[in-house]
Design an enzyme around this catalytic site. Structure first.
Site, PDB file in Angstrom:
ATOM      1  N   ASP A  53       0.832  -1.203   0.000  1.00 47.39           N
ATOM      2  CA  ASP A  53       0.000   0.000   0.000  1.00 47.39           C
ATOM      3  C   ASP A  53       0.868   1.256   0.000  1.00 47.39           C
ATOM      4  O   ASP A  53       2.074   1.212   0.283  1.00 47.39           O
ATOM      5  CB  ASP A  53      -0.892  -0.052   1.258  1.00 47.39           C
ATOM      6  CG  ASP A  53      -2.178   0.727   1.102  1.00 47.39           C
ATOM      7  OD1 ASP A  53      -2.304   1.512   0.149  1.00 47.39           O
ATOM      8  OD2 ASP A  53      -3.073   0.562   1.966  1.00 47.39           O
TER       9      ASP A  53
ATOM     10  N   ASP B  60     -10.621   1.947  -3.447  1.00 47.11           N
ATOM     11  CA  ASP B  60     -11.193   1.701  -2.121  1.00 47.11           C
ATOM     12  C   ASP B  60     -12.710   1.686  -2.183  1.00 47.11           C
ATOM     13  O   ASP B  60     -13.368   1.342  -1.207  1.00 47.11           O
ATOM     14  CB  ASP B  60     -10.745   2.792  -1.145  1.00 47.11           C
ATOM     15  CG  ASP B  60      -9.392   2.456  -0.542  1.00 47.11           C
ATOM     16  OD1 ASP B  60      -8.921   1.321  -0.732  1.00 47.11           O
ATOM     17  OD2 ASP B  60      -8.805   3.342   0.111  1.00 47.11           O
TER      18      ASP B  60
HETATM   19  C1  DGJ Z   1      -5.837   1.880   1.851  1.00 38.55           C
HETATM   20  C2  DGJ Z   1      -6.158   0.668   1.024  1.00 38.55           C
HETATM   21  O1  DGJ Z   1      -6.620   1.031  -0.216  1.00 38.55           O
HETATM   22  C3  DGJ Z   1      -7.175  -0.173   1.788  1.00 38.55           C
HETATM   23  O2  DGJ Z   1      -7.573  -1.260   1.018  1.00 38.55           O
HETATM   24  C4  DGJ Z   1      -6.565  -0.622   3.062  1.00 38.55           C
HETATM   25  O3  DGJ Z   1      -5.493  -1.483   2.821  1.00 38.55           O
HETATM   26  C5  DGJ Z   1      -6.121   0.590   3.886  1.00 38.55           C
HETATM   27  N1  DGJ Z   1      -5.290   1.477   3.122  1.00 38.55           N
HETATM   28  C6  DGJ Z   1      -5.364   0.144   5.093  1.00 38.55           C
HETATM   29  O4  DGJ Z   1      -4.822   1.193   5.782  1.00 38.55           O
END
Ligand code: DGJ
Length: 739
Positions: free
Chosen positions: A479, A549
């Site tokens: 990430d 997301d």
């Molecule tokens: C952002 C990501 O896109 C999410 O899927 C998740 O992993 C969160 N960060 C975790 O902090």
């Protein structure tokens, strides 16, 4: 496929069965662009396509000759200061401040295959016979700098890959203030510029607008490719549709600051270029040093935007993505994030995994919150060791238990970041990017590590390697959750500051390369607050990326539809999540959520234990369905049929290469009242073959399904309306088989 050079006219013709790319050496030694488009016949000379014109005030290169002005000539890699008043492809500054330079032709070579780009992701060949590369050698005599412009043409793709390499041989240093990966001048500007733009949770919406005189651009100055603009644009003729007409796509294999722009002059010439964004970029070259630009991929299609997309899909899936996972079926995952966020214990995770296993899930991914003292986003980034309170047996302990259930373990990391409340920060406060004597912005309470520094990349690499060694981790979600502000590399001289953004990206690539080398069996998924780094650069290291997301099925239709303009379904992470959705608070049927998520790397992101038995049964069937068709979905030809950007419905389909199996999906975002009749015109079928549609009696010829369309209105083909499938947010999947 071939690359021809004509000595007399000094013209190069790169061609394959679909495209021609013609360039030549101009009178002043610069490179001129002659033609790029559908394949045309070979000829010794296309000089008549080099249009001149006497225009007042134009700076002309040769005294007594008013025709030859760079301002009006179409070029391949235009310079600053030698008569061209449009945007240059590069800019070189000398120590005396002069920004004037010119690279003139010295020679060229043609080689089989394609070279690797040092430290940078790029399209590759598996066999030298797949491509040929032209390298044109140019030189600026005053500064003693060399430039190699590379052009690769492929046998089986209507694609040209380009890059530029500057090497400095002079004793006085020079500063590259701009170095695009490619530039090309089109003879007219009668195009729409297609871009993929958006924001967090609404990434890669398709936008198209007619070119106009002046500058139009997509860009990022955030340190990563961004939610806002994807490093891609296409030029399509106004009449081009999804499936017919000319479209030229330009995609930059890069994950950092970029610009993709079209400069239309007042004579209708459209200059398209893309590369690293010049803002803040200044790369000093001392004697013996060189600078390699990222690679740009130029795709040309006569079959509309969808035709262009299919080329990108095939190229990026088979010749950009690498490693064992490139061709392997991707596991069905359950991700802990939307199920428990950071509030979990090992038991809670195992409980979810147990149920997931019963339903057919193959991989349990433990997301954020497993390390240091991290219970919320204010701490612990950088402290890459398991939290013993949450994971008493560490990662290995958890992976053993997960494996005993018959599943694999995946793990989330965010290696580029640091929390101030962390042991790492207390030990290395100077590892952050930021001006030490000024306040700093945080993003989600976190700061960015200076990956332009070797010791930082190595230190973080050692920490991550220590976590993974022998821990039984099969999948990594990498990430990256904030943009870079206060760009300043501490304890480095002023010359290094202009290198920071690019060196940061190189550092990220180095760490990816190291982890891939040390853990070749791990499946990597890239992520950046969802889709803020969904770019071709990342695909070279991680064959899949968390698309967004936003897991709301209705929003995802748009996001996945837009993403498919460049990226293959095999690269899109797509999960079914709980309702009401966390981002949109919308309630959609479980069926619709899966019908959307199937078209990517499928998984779930919810607490499966709170579901009813009926819902669990439905999920079991969904997973069974996905496993049956996942290879087709990943490798088949993808057709966009109805755009969600144009109405309240959408449709797409995947056809196997042998045209025997078809999955077509239809989504209805809003139920119209007293709905009109509806047919879906399918694509890519074998005209003379008969197809059956699962659940319907009879069979239909491919041409009938493509040209008259597949009737999908209720009551058609003996189908009675399913009253449970009425209303908004509905979807249907059609399975067709060739008889
Ligand atoms: C952002 C990501 O896109 C999410 O899927 C998740 O992993 C969160 N960060 C975790 O902090």
């Amino acid at each position: 496929m071939g690359i021809v050079f004509h000595e007399r006219t000094k013209e190069f013709h790169l061609y394959n069965q679909d495209i021609s790319y013609i360039l030549g050496v101009l009178q002043n030694g610069h490179l001129g662009q002659i033609y790029y488009g559908k394949r045309i016949h070979e000829a010794e000379s296309f000089q008549h396509l080099i249009e001149y014109g006497i225009k007042d005030m134009a700076p002309c290169a040769f005294e007594g000759n008013r025709l030859f002005s760079m301002e009006y000539l179409r070029q391949e890699y235009p310079s600053y200061g030698r008569g061209d008043m449009r945007y240059p492809a590069y800019e070189l500054q000398q120590t005396d401040g002069s920004r004037v330079s010119e690279f003139t032709y010295e020679g060229h070579s043609v080689l089989k295959g394609k070279k690797k780009l040092k430290g940078l992701p790029a399209v590759y060949v598996e066999d030298e016979s797949e491509a040929e590369t032209l390298e044109v050698f140019l030189r600026d005599d005053v500064t003693e700098t060399k430039l190699i412009l590379s052009y690769t043409i492929f046998k089986d793709f209507p694609v040209i890959c380009r890059n530029a390499l500057f090497s400095h041989e002079g004793s006085e240093p020079v500063v590259l203030k701009n170095a695009m990966s490619f530039s090309i001048d089109f003879p007219d500007a009668d195009y729409d510029m297609v871009t993929l733009t958006g924001a967090w949770a609404r990434e890669r919406y398709i936008k198209a607008h007619p070119l106009h005189e002046g500058i139009q651009a997509v860009y990022s100055m955030r340190g990563h490719s961004s939610h806002q603009f994807n490093p891609f644009f296409a030029l399509k003729k106004h009449e081009t549709t999804e499936h017919t007409g000319e479209a030229a796509g330009f995609s930059l294999i890069y994950s950092g600051n970029f610009i993709g722009q079209v400069n239309v002059d007042t004579f209708g010439v459209a200059r398209a270029m893309a590369g690293i964004h010049p803002e803040g970029f200044a790369w000093t070259l001392e004697k013996g040093e060189s600078f390699q630009t990222p690679e740009a991929v130029l795709v040309y299609s006569q079959e509309g935007l969808n035709g262009m997309s299919q080329v990108f899909h095939r190229l990026y899936r088979t010749r950009l993505a690498r490693g064992k996972w490139r061709d392997m079926e991707r596991p069905v995952v359950i991700n802990s994030w939307e199920a428990v966020f950071m509030d979990f214990t090992e038991d809670k995770i195992l409980n979810i995994a147990r149920t997931a296993k019963e339903l057919g899930v193959e991989m349990m991914v433990l997301d954020d919150g497993w390390f240091g003292k991290r219970d919320d986003d204010t701490s612990s980034l950088g402290d890459w060791y398991p939290n013993p309170g949450k994971l008493p047996g560490g990662i290995k302990g958890l992976s053993e238990k997960i494996e005993r259930l018959g599943m694999k373990l995946g793990l989330w990391i965010e290696p580029e970041m640091i929390s101030r409340n962390s042991e790492l920060y207390r030990k290395h406060p100077d590892w952050l990017i930021g001006v030490p004597y000024r306040p700093m912005c945080h993003g989600r309470n976190q700061y960015v590590l200076d990956f332009s520094k070797k010791e930082v990349v190595e230190g973080i690499g050692d920490a991550i390697t220590a976590v993974l060694n022998g821990a039984g981790v099969s999948y990594i979600k990498w990430d990256m959750n904030r943009s870079i502000s206060e760009a300043f590399s501490r304890n480095q001289g002023p010359k290094e500051q202009g290198k920071l953004f690019h060196k940061y990206v190189l550092g990220v690539y180095q760490l990816y390369e190291r982890l891939r080398r040390e853990f070749p069996d791990i499946l990597f998924e890239s992520c950046a607050s969802g889709g803020a780094r969904f770019d071709p650069g990342m695909l070279y290291y991680a064959p899949q990326c968390w698309t967004s997301d936003n897991t709301d099925a209705i929003e995802r239709i748009r996001i996945q539809y837009g993403t498919s303009v460049v990226y293959p379904l095999s690269s899109m992470g797509c999960h079914v999540s709980a309702v009401p959705n966390h981002q949109t608070f919308r309630n959609t049927p479980l069926k619709t959520r899966a019908d959307v998520a199937y078209f990517g790397c499928f998984g779930y992101e919810m607490d499966l234990n709170v579901l009813t038995d009926e819902e669990k049964q439905e999920i079991k069937e969904q997973i069974y369905f996905y496993k049956k068709y996942r290879r087709l979905i990943a490798e088949g030809r993808f057709y966009r049929l109805l755009s969600p950007f144009e109405g309240d419905e959408a449709a797409w389909m995947v056809v196997s290469e042998d045209k025997k199996t078809v999955l077509a999906a239809y989504y209805r975002m809003r139920q119209p009242s007293n709905a009109p009749y509806k047919r879906l015109r399918l694509k890519g079928l074998e005209e003379g073959a008969r197809y059956c549609i699962e659940g319907r009696e009879g069979s239909w010829f491919g041409d009938e399904l493509m040209y008259t369309g597949m009737v999908i209105s209720d009551y058609a083909c003996g189908i009675r309306p399913d009253t449970t499938r009425q209303g908004d947010y509905q979807s249907r999947i059609f399975i067709l088989k060739k008889l």
